[in-house]
Enzyme design. Sequence first.
Site, PDB file in Angstrom:
ATOM      1  N   LYS A   1       0.814  -1.164   0.088  1.00 36.66           N
ATOM      2  CA  LYS A   1       0.158  -0.035   0.067  1.00 36.66           C
ATOM      3  C   LYS A   1       0.872   1.084  -0.064  1.00 36.66           C
ATOM      4  O   LYS A   1       1.496   1.533   1.128  1.00 36.66           O
ATOM      5  CB  LYS A   1      -0.907   0.018   1.091  1.00 36.66           C
ATOM      6  CG  LYS A   1      -2.013   1.161   1.031  1.00 36.66           C
ATOM      7  CD  LYS A   1      -2.508   1.429   2.234  1.00 36.66           C
ATOM      8  CE  LYS A   1      -1.739   2.870   3.061  1.00 36.66           C
ATOM      9  NZ  LYS A   1      -1.714   4.091   2.278  1.00 36.66           N
TER      10      LYS A   1
ATOM     11  N   LEU B   1      -1.075  10.016  -1.181  1.00 32.78           N
ATOM     12  CA  LEU B   1      -0.817  11.173  -1.811  1.00 32.78           C
ATOM     13  C   LEU B   1      -0.141  10.880  -3.114  1.00 32.78           C
ATOM     14  O   LEU B   1      -0.378  11.671  -4.020  1.00 32.78           O
ATOM     15  CB  LEU B   1       0.421  11.840  -0.911  1.00 32.78           C
ATOM     16  CG  LEU B   1       0.049  12.582   0.247  1.00 32.78           C
ATOM     17  CD1 LEU B   1       1.079  13.212   0.925  1.00 32.78           C
ATOM     18  CD2 LEU B   1      -1.216  13.948   0.074  1.00 32.78           C
TER      19      LEU B   1
ATOM     20  N   GLY C   1       7.845   5.163   7.369  1.00 31.97           N
ATOM     21  CA  GLY C   1       6.941   6.484   7.492  1.00 31.97           C
ATOM     22  C   GLY C   1       7.341   7.229   8.849  1.00 31.97           C
ATOM     23  O   GLY C   1       8.485   7.250   9.285  1.00 31.97           O
ATOM     24  N   SER C   2       6.299   7.954   9.231  1.00 27.85           N
ATOM     25  CA  SER C   2       6.744   9.057  10.298  1.00 27.85           C
ATOM     26  C   SER C   2       7.008   8.092  11.586  1.00 27.85           C
ATOM     27  O   SER C   2       6.221   7.030  11.767  1.00 27.85           O
ATOM     28  CB  SER C   2       5.659   9.898  10.735  1.00 27.85           C
ATOM     29  OG  SER C   2       4.304   9.086  10.844  1.00 27.85           O
TER      30      SER C   2
ATOM     31  N   GLY D   1       4.660   5.003  12.980  1.00 24.96           N
ATOM     32  CA  GLY D   1       5.462   3.934  13.621  1.00 24.96           C
ATOM     33  C   GLY D   1       5.169   3.359  14.971  1.00 24.96           C
ATOM     34  O   GLY D   1       4.742   2.222  15.137  1.00 24.96           O
TER      35      GLY D   1
ATOM     36  N   CYS E   1      14.322  11.324   4.570  1.00 23.52           N
ATOM     37  CA  CYS E   1      14.236  10.980   6.079  1.00 23.52           C
ATOM     38  C   CYS E   1      15.672  11.148   6.642  1.00 23.52           C
ATOM     39  O   CYS E   1      15.792  11.821   7.688  1.00 23.52           O
ATOM     40  CB  CYS E   1      13.901   9.452   6.287  1.00 23.52           C
ATOM     41  SG  CYS E   1      14.996   8.488   5.019  1.00 23.52           S
TER      42      CYS E   1
HETATM   43  P1  NAD Z   1       3.215   8.948   7.428  1.00 22.06           P
HETATM   44  O1  NAD Z   1       3.619   8.075   8.463  1.00 22.06           O
HETATM   45  O2  NAD Z   1       2.229   9.818   7.280  1.00 22.06           O
HETATM   46  O3  NAD Z   1       2.748   7.818   6.303  1.00 22.06           O
HETATM   47  C1  NAD Z   1       3.475   6.741   5.777  1.00 22.06           C
HETATM   48  C2  NAD Z   1       2.594   5.663   5.255  1.00 22.06           C
HETATM   49  O4  NAD Z   1       1.924   5.049   6.315  1.00 22.06           O
HETATM   50  C3  NAD Z   1       1.469   6.058   4.319  1.00 22.06           C
HETATM   51  O5  NAD Z   1       1.391   5.251   3.310  1.00 22.06           O
HETATM   52  C4  NAD Z   1       0.255   6.151   5.151  1.00 22.06           C
HETATM   53  O6  NAD Z   1      -0.825   6.125   4.376  1.00 22.06           O
HETATM   54  C5  NAD Z   1       0.430   4.991   6.003  1.00 22.06           C
HETATM   55  N1  NAD Z   1       0.115   4.907   7.547  1.00 22.06           N
HETATM   56  C6  NAD Z   1      -0.090   5.877   8.227  1.00 22.06           C
HETATM   57  N2  NAD Z   1      -0.545   5.642   9.435  1.00 22.06           N
HETATM   58  C7  NAD Z   1      -0.850   4.685   9.205  1.00 22.06           C
HETATM   59  C8  NAD Z   1      -1.449   3.591  10.360  1.00 22.06           C
HETATM   60  N3  NAD Z   1      -1.947   3.852  11.431  1.00 22.06           N
HETATM   61  N4  NAD Z   1      -1.715   2.153  10.165  1.00 22.06           N
HETATM   62  C9  NAD Z   1      -1.413   1.776   8.560  1.00 22.06           C
HETATM   63  N5  NAD Z   1      -0.656   2.468   7.716  1.00 22.06           N
HETATM   64  C10 NAD Z   1      -0.346   3.938   8.147  1.00 22.06           C
HETATM   65  O7  NAD Z   1       4.570   9.572   6.525  1.00 22.06           O
HETATM   66  P2  NAD Z   1       4.767  10.293   5.396  1.00 22.06           P
HETATM   67  O8  NAD Z   1       4.252  11.811   5.778  1.00 22.06           O
HETATM   68  O9  NAD Z   1       4.143   9.878   4.228  1.00 22.06           O
HETATM   69  O10 NAD Z   1       6.210  10.394   5.140  1.00 22.06           O
HETATM   70  C11 NAD Z   1       7.210  11.111   5.822  1.00 22.06           C
HETATM   71  C12 NAD Z   1       7.750  10.533   7.294  1.00 22.06           C
HETATM   72  O11 NAD Z   1       8.448   9.181   6.721  1.00 22.06           O
HETATM   73  C13 NAD Z   1       8.803  11.170   7.806  1.00 22.06           C
HETATM   74  O12 NAD Z   1       8.917  11.140   9.194  1.00 22.06           O
HETATM   75  C14 NAD Z   1      10.431  10.753   7.384  1.00 22.06           C
HETATM   76  O13 NAD Z   1      11.292  10.630   7.999  1.00 22.06           O
HETATM   77  C15 NAD Z   1       9.887   9.219   7.333  1.00 22.06           C
HETATM   78  N6  NAD Z   1      10.441   8.561   6.025  1.00 22.06           N
HETATM   79  C16 NAD Z   1      11.255   7.690   6.584  1.00 22.06           C
HETATM   80  C17 NAD Z   1      12.365   6.637   5.970  1.00 22.06           C
HETATM   81  C18 NAD Z   1      13.286   5.684   6.568  1.00 22.06           C
HETATM   82  O14 NAD Z   1      13.775   5.007   5.726  1.00 22.06           O
HETATM   83  N7  NAD Z   1      13.523   5.763   7.794  1.00 22.06           N
HETATM   84  C19 NAD Z   1      12.279   7.070   4.538  1.00 22.06           C
HETATM   85  C20 NAD Z   1      11.403   7.961   4.111  1.00 22.06           C
HETATM   86  C21 NAD Z   1      10.315   8.586   4.992  1.00 22.06           C
END
Ligand code: NAD
Length: 493
Positions: A173, A177, A224-225, A229, A280
């Site tokens: 998934k 956006l 993700g964030s 997480g 990130c």
């Molecule tokens: P986000 O956490 O808002 O979303 C990431 C993904 O998770 C999306 O597909 C979203 O739909 C899904 N998601 C969100 N909440 C969820 C839940 N409760 N259950 C299941 N899925 C869920 O992040 P974003 O705004 O898309 O990306 C930016 C963040 O990602 C920043 O904090 C960045 O540092 C981090 N990031 C980390 C890495 C890494 O490798 N460590 C790489 C890229 C981005």
Amino acid sequence: MEVSRILINGEWVSSSSKKIIDVQNPATLEIVGRVPACNEADVNAAVAAAKKAQIDWNKTPGLEKAQQLHEVASRIRDMEEELATSITKETGKPLCESVESIENVAGCFDYYAEVGRSERGHTFPPVSRHQVNFTIKEPYGVVAAIVPFNFPLLLMAWKVAPALAAGNTVVCKPSYLNPTSNLIMARAYEDLPPGVMNVITGTGGTVGGQLIRHPDVNLIAFTGSTEAGRRIASEAGTQLKEVNLELGGIDPLIVFEDADIDIAVRGATYARLLNAGQVCTSSKRIYVVEKIAKEFTDRMIKHVKSLRVGDPMKPDTDIGPLVSAEALEDIEQQVARAVKDGAKLVHGGKRVQPDGLKGFFYEPAILVDVPQGSAATTEEIFGPVIAVIVAKDADDAIRKANDSEYGLGATIFTNNLEYMMKAMENIKAGSFWVNDPLTDNDAGAFGGMRASGIGRELGIEGLDAFREPKHVHIDYVMESKPFWFPYREREDE
Ligand code: NAD
């Protein structure tokens, strides 16, 4: 514009949901895609297909699996132009960066095709000549792969390629956006056995949540964030599901006094402004030792002024828009908080409309005299905002760099071996770069410490994240003795 179909069980199907997500180009504000906001029935169908396919996929001989993953890589390369254009249109990333990422996506499938084929476990010495001891590594089963918006295909490849190489099947998934490029890339999975790869679309809170909670999903691979997480980790914890979490970061970058200032200025700017600061591992805290702080800052301001914010489709654009209106508002508020906390805004930090475009453009901000401990050093600012913090000396810079809840990456600029060793040993970070920030390599592990995550991607560690060890002990009975079971038979007494 037609609503995209999703890939379930090897077929392009319509979602049973009536809800639609419009995908917006953040540079032009045009709608560039329409995808379904999938529902629980779609999640159930995708997971059921993956579960059914996993048994045979795991039994597929290594060579055959490798050939199929190489074929995925080749089909991705064939779609380079279409995929790169789609990434740029739905993320705002400059086109040259999108083009470059496609080779890395394809290369990741090639890498794991080979690594997965040649590495399955190890033997260890037996106690007697009748024994064989070894550890095999087994796939978890069905993997949920969830990625953020900033590198939609690359981060998906880092999960899908090792997960498949290890014998798992996947339901992925992408971010709501920008899900279109992943749906286009899914054409490269068409020749895999049905159900091995499934792609669904929707928001994190609804379909993402349904996917991670599904009882037949055995491993959650999430990028993700940190906030999301944490929620996912606690949900997974109640179900005792394995997780691999690649999360946020507020990476430090140190410029030591011996650094080549020209290289440090260009390197730090690149490390902070790549992808409009939406990386990130971008260097969100830049520590410069006092002795060279003024020269470094003056030269950085001059360099940043020379960069072109504009249409990401134009070849001379360095910085595109932010991904969404919310992202732009967040950045503005965070910069305002940093200024309230005592930082000085010495350049940029305002909305702009370059090339006659209406999108979410922001002139890169440079903040100086940022107090350690203020919002700009403790909140992840996911946008083009450079925060310069002056450190007294090398030790002070290393101490401040390590003063963080996060531990994703760290960069230093120096040729002094003592500084390199001290910084490497004292800064908690999953990646450590000297004079060459943001480089990654399929063969080297990538991931975060502390609040930046659990587990690793890429390399053998990235393959191991998708399989669990099983210790096998075989005592081959050559003659009907000797056995070491502690119980004697009754007749012996
Ligand atoms: P986000 O956490 O808002 O979303 C990431 C993904 O998770 C999306 O597909 C979203 O739909 C899904 N998601 C969100 N909440 C969820 C839940 N409760 N259950 C299941 N899925 C869920 O992040 P974003 O705004 O898309 O990306 C930016 C963040 O990602 C920043 O904090 C960045 O540092 C981090 N990031 C980390 C890495 C890494 O490798 N460590 C790489 C890229 C981005």
